[in-house]
Design an enzyme around this catalytic site. Structure first.
Site, PDB file in Angstrom:
ATOM      1  N   ASP A  59      34.864  67.643 -24.940  1.00 40.69           N
ATOM      2  CA  ASP A  59      35.602  66.933 -23.884  1.00 40.69           C
ATOM      3  C   ASP A  59      35.715  65.456 -24.258  1.00 40.69           C
ATOM      4  OD1 ASP A  59      36.490  65.752 -21.390  1.00 40.69           O
ATOM      5  OD2 ASP A  59      35.753  67.549 -20.385  1.00 40.69           O
ATOM      6  N   SER A 109      41.167  66.327 -17.535  1.00 44.72           N
ATOM      7  CA  SER A 109      40.501  67.501 -18.111  1.00 44.72           C
ATOM      8  C   SER A 109      40.839  68.805 -17.400  1.00 44.72           C
ATOM      9  CB  SER A 109      38.984  67.295 -18.092  1.00 44.72           C
ATOM     10  OG  SER A 109      38.610  66.231 -18.928  1.00 44.72           O
ATOM     11  N   THR A 172      36.377  71.755 -17.246  1.00 44.82           N
ATOM     12  CA  THR A 172      36.582  72.648 -18.394  1.00 44.82           C
ATOM     13  C   THR A 172      36.135  74.077 -18.099  1.00 44.82           C
ATOM     14  OG1 THR A 172      36.475  70.854 -20.005  1.00 44.82           O
ATOM     15  CG2 THR A 172      35.933  73.066 -20.803  1.00 44.82           C
ATOM     16  N   PHE A 289      20.291  74.163 -15.286  1.00 43.61           N
ATOM     17  CA  PHE A 289      19.134  73.378 -15.697  1.00 43.61           C
ATOM     18  C   PHE A 289      19.063  71.983 -15.075  1.00 43.61           C
ATOM     19  CE2 PHE A 289      20.254  76.465 -18.963  1.00 43.61           C
ATOM     20  CZ  PHE A 289      19.091  77.216 -18.986  1.00 43.61           C
ATOM     21  N   GLU A 290      20.074  71.599 -14.337  1.00 43.61           N
ATOM     22  CA  GLU A 290      20.080  70.325 -13.621  1.00 43.61           C
ATOM     23  C   GLU A 290      20.865  70.495 -12.323  1.00 43.61           C
ATOM     24  OE1 GLU A 290      18.661  67.314 -14.080  1.00 43.61           O
ATOM     25  OE2 GLU A 290      17.601  68.004 -15.871  1.00 43.61           O
ATOM     26  N   GLU A 331      31.290  74.060 -24.291  1.00 43.17           N
ATOM     27  CA  GLU A 331      31.787  72.709 -24.039  1.00 43.17           C
ATOM     28  C   GLU A 331      30.707  71.659 -24.279  1.00 43.17           C
ATOM     29  OE1 GLU A 331      33.826  69.868 -20.615  1.00 43.17           O
ATOM     30  OE2 GLU A 331      32.359  71.403 -20.039  1.00 43.17           O
ATOM     31  N   ASP A 377      40.108  68.330 -25.242  1.00 41.98           N
ATOM     32  CA  ASP A 377      41.105  68.377 -24.178  1.00 41.98           C
ATOM     33  C   ASP A 377      42.001  67.143 -24.207  1.00 41.98           C
ATOM     34  OD1 ASP A 377      38.894  66.851 -23.513  1.00 41.98           O
ATOM     35  OD2 ASP A 377      38.684  67.650 -21.485  1.00 41.98           O
ATOM     36  N   HIS A 378      41.401  66.004 -24.603  1.00 40.88           N
ATOM     37  CA  HIS A 378      42.126  64.736 -24.644  1.00 40.88           C
ATOM     38  C   HIS A 378      41.298  63.743 -25.432  1.00 40.88           C
ATOM     39  CE1 HIS A 378      39.120  63.295 -21.838  1.00 40.88           C
ATOM     40  NE2 HIS A 378      39.357  64.364 -21.078  1.00 40.88           N
ATOM     41  N   HIS A 453      41.050  57.907 -20.315  1.00 41.02           N
ATOM     42  CA  HIS A 453      41.443  58.797 -21.409  1.00 41.02           C
ATOM     43  C   HIS A 453      42.506  58.120 -22.273  1.00 41.02           C
ATOM     44  CE1 HIS A 453      40.292  62.492 -18.722  1.00 41.02           C
ATOM     45  NE2 HIS A 453      39.244  61.786 -19.113  1.00 41.02           N
TER      46      HIS A 453
END
Length: 519
Positions: A59, A109, A172, A289-290, A331, A377-378, A453
């Protein structure tokens, strides 16, 4: 005179940094001939059916980020950096993808994820829907849903998985399973009343309900799965990490209950729990996990949180149990976040970790039956320059001062972002700050709270069956169509049969033989 002295000093230092072997013209000629022979071998195209598909998405990983990450990787290995190779650099086929959204020259995104996962370009901020949907307008969604390559693979009987360093409900990954007029509708707690009344579903709910048999889901985003104000298992005393759902549902429990009878669905939230699993006895795996996004790789607690590479290793071993093959989306999502915050060191270390995961996946699979694609993606308005000498630390200073304000500057800069700082009416003197710190915000030309971006094309690297279909300059939405063609999934299957397509031999030898026979 002072400027001339600095220039001469830079030239002397640069000369001393040239490796001895590179002073010999034969070194470069041999290297070019080896590259030429490798290119000639590519005439024999791999036209096997791709049993497995892996899409690696960096990303925000524009070309300047790829180059800087390559240098960083080399320098972390105690080299000069420029001559280093990323794992993605070893992929034989490279293309460029045009990233614009249907209503945006510089994309976001969500619209881009819809393109490279669903094969349809879309408006910025929207997920898994056509350009007929207006952002925030729930009532424009019905009938405009588009499906993703993950769903195509699942419908073909393959195992499917999602691995990300962001929330699993982030832009994503969510384009793989969700249809939403707003990428920010992570849970119903983030949705406006009119969207809820209009029957639109939040993204976390869609993760559980739309394609309930996704075999592997690994990343962050716990809080969107639990009722509002429910304490987090890892951070029980931190209010910002509490559950956000208004409907009172426990979606982790709902995810487990939705699995077919007799199937084992495991939920883990700790690295130790993930690595302790006996994968041969697990049918479905959810790892969160978070509460939100995963922690930056540089700051990650390697006792509690797995690395991207570790998650990818588990995912591939889980998915390989399906004899029909698999589709996996991986990702490296926080490259983008590092850039938005102007923290180039965080962003580039995220990119290096993504590349490490690519190398691991390469070792766990075969190019004969696995098509791997790496892209972004960008881009971002991230750059590095300043006539730096060979081997200059990628986070270091340019070798000269500005000839306008007479201050030093770092090689890495941003076109805009939070690094714009004025001190006593002038540009900040970077020699007075720790510009090598992980959270240093590189200077920018225009002040913004968040860097933006970039709009240029991004690279697409491909290896494996039918990888040659990714070449030249493409619209971004072409990517999943090419991958689906290679795997004989989706709607375009007229070329498919039960046997693998034979590899195409070089054409010239056959033409020569034909001429001999005719003569």
């Amino acid at each position: 005179m002072k400027a001339l002295f600095i220039l001469l000093l830079v030239q002397l230092c640069s000369a001393s940094l040239v490796p001895e072997r590179e002073k010999d013209p034969e070194y470069w000629r041999r290297q070019a001939q080896e590259t030429l022979q490798n290119a000639l071998r590519l005439q024999r195209l791999n036209q096997n059916v791709a049993k497995n598909l892996i899409l690696f998405l960096g990303d925000g990983m524009g070309v300047s980020t790829v180059t800087a990450a390559r240098i960083l990787k080399g320098q972390l290995q105690h080299g000069q950096g420029e001559e280093s190779l990323l794992e993605m650099d070893k992929f034989p086929f490279v293309a460029l993808a045009k990233t614009y959204n249907t209503n945006a020259q510089v994309p976001d995104s969500a619209g881009t994820a819809t393109a490279y996962l669903c094969g349809v370009k879309a408006n910025e901020g929207t997920l898994g829907v056509s350009a007929g949907v207006t952002r925030d307008h729930c009532n424009t969604t019905k009938g405009q849903e588009v499906t993703s390559i993950l769903r195509w693979a699942k419908e073909a009987g393959k195992a499917v998985g999602i691995v990300t360093t962001t929330r699993v409900t982030h832009a994503t990954p969510s384009a793989a399973y969700a249809h939403s007029a707003n990428r920010d509708w992570y849970s119903d707690g983030e949705m406006p009343p009119d969207a809820l009344e209009g029957g639109c579903k939040d993204i976390a709910r869609q993760l559980v309900e739309n394609i309930p048999e996704i075999e592997v889901i690994l990343g962050g985003g716990r809080k969107y799965m639990y009722p509002k104000n429910v304490s987090d298992v890892e951070y029980p005393h931190e209010e910002k990490h509490r559950g956000t759902r208004l409907d009172g549902r426990n979606l982790v429990q709902a995810w487990q209950e939705a699995k077919p009878h007799g199937k084992v669905a495991e939920y883990v939230w700790h690295r130790r729990g993930l690595l302790a699993l006996n994968l041969s006895r697990v049918d479905f795996l959810l790892g969160l996990f978070e509460p939100g996004d995963m922690i930056y790789e540089l700051d990650r607690n390697n006792e509690t949180d797995p690395s991207l590479s570790e998650m990818v290793s588990v995912a591939i071993r889980m998915l390989q149990k399906n004899p029909r093959g698999f589709f996996l989306l991986v990702e490296g999502g926080r490259i983008d976040h590092g850039h938005h915050e102007g923290k180039a060191k965080q962003a580039l270390h995220e990119a290096v970790e993504l590349d490490r995961a690519i190398g691991l996946a390469t070792r766990l699979t075969s190019t004969q039956d696995t098509l791997s694609v790496v892209t972004a993606d960008h881009s971002h308005v991230f750059t590095f320059g300043g006539y730096t000498p060979r081997g200059n630390p990628i986070f270091g200073l340019a070798p000269m001062q500005s000839d306008v304000d007479r201050k030093p500057f770092t090689s890495i800069l941003y076109g805009n972002g939070p690094g714009y700082k004025i001190v006593a009416g002038e540009r900040e003197n970077v020699s007075a700050v720790d510009f090598a710190h992980a959270d240093y915000q590189a200077q920018s030309a225009v002040p913004l709270r968040q860097e933006t971006h970039g709009g240029e094309d991004v690279a697409v690297f491909a290896r494996g069956p039918m990888a040659h279909l990714l070449h030249g300059v493409h619209e971004q939405n072409y990517i999943p169509h090419a991958m689906a063609y290679a795997a004989c999934i989706g709607s375009n299957r007229g070329h498919c049969n039960t046997a693998a397509r034979p590899a195409t031999p070089p054409l010239l030898p056959f033409l020569g033989l034909l001429l001999i026979l005719l003569c």
